[in-house]
Motif scaffolding. Structure first.
Motif, PDB file in Angstrom:
ATOM      1  N   ILE A  31      69.710  90.017  50.626  1.00 22.56           N
ATOM      2  CA  ILE A  31      70.808  90.898  50.218  1.00 22.56           C
ATOM      3  C   ILE A  31      71.922  90.096  49.565  1.00 22.56           C
ATOM      4  N   ILE A  32      72.184  88.905  50.051  1.00 24.50           N
ATOM      5  CA  ILE A  32      73.228  88.067  49.456  1.00 24.50           C
ATOM      6  C   ILE A  32      72.818  87.639  48.050  1.00 24.50           C
ATOM      7  N   LEU A  34      70.783  89.240  46.029  1.00 22.81           N
ATOM      8  CA  LEU A  34      70.845  90.407  45.143  1.00 22.81           C
ATOM      9  C   LEU A  34      72.285  90.758  44.791  1.00 22.81           C
ATOM     10  N   LEU A  35      73.191  90.658  45.758  1.00 23.62           N
ATOM     11  CA  LEU A  35      74.603  90.928  45.466  1.00 23.62           C
ATOM     12  C   LEU A  35      75.156  89.904  44.485  1.00 23.62           C
ATOM     13  N   GLY A  36      74.723  88.653  44.617  1.00 23.63           N
ATOM     14  CA  GLY A  36      75.153  87.625  43.678  1.00 23.63           C
ATOM     15  C   GLY A  36      74.672  87.916  42.265  1.00 23.63           C
ATOM     16  N   PHE A  38      73.910  90.874  41.069  1.00 21.03           N
ATOM     17  CA  PHE A  38      74.645  92.046  40.602  1.00 21.03           C
ATOM     18  C   PHE A  38      76.041  91.642  40.129  1.00 21.03           C
ATOM     19  N   GLY A  39      76.684  90.759  40.883  1.00 21.32           N
ATOM     20  CA  GLY A  39      77.999  90.264  40.491  1.00 21.32           C
ATOM     21  C   GLY A  39      77.969  89.554  39.151  1.00 21.32           C
ATOM     22  N   SER A  73      72.120  97.540  34.006  1.00 22.28           N
ATOM     23  CA  SER A  73      70.938  98.165  34.610  1.00 22.28           C
ATOM     24  C   SER A  73      69.625  97.754  33.956  1.00 22.28           C
TER      25      SER A  73
END
Length: 84
Positions: A31-32, A34-36, A38-39, A73
């Protein structure tokens, strides 16, 4: 388009196999990571938004949807919408 997804998946699987063979965990929990990612994608869009604001052009939802959302996206711009 599908080919790039398959290459990405295969590369990820290969990295997982290599990590497992070396008896190490991946560097970041999923999750970290993927968040990175996305950021990073959202951060890339800050420059075009700032440029537009500096040129005193409006940052409208239609412009954002046409210019930024496809880059974040990975999808093509919506059909029928002209470039604002």
């Amino acid at each position: 388009m599908l080919k790039s997804y398959l290459v990405s998946l295969a590369t990820g699987l290969l990295a997982g196999v290599i990590y497992s063979a070396m008896h190490v965990q991946s560097p970041a929990p999923p999750i970290i990571a993927l968040l990175g990612l996305f950021g990073m994608l959202v951060g890339e869009q800050l420059i075009p938004v700032c440029r537009r604001l500096m040129q005193r052009q409006p940052v409208t939802l239609a412009w954002f949807r046409h210019e930024c959302v496809p880059k974040i996206s990975g999808t093509p711009p919506p059909e029928g919408e002209s470039k604002p």
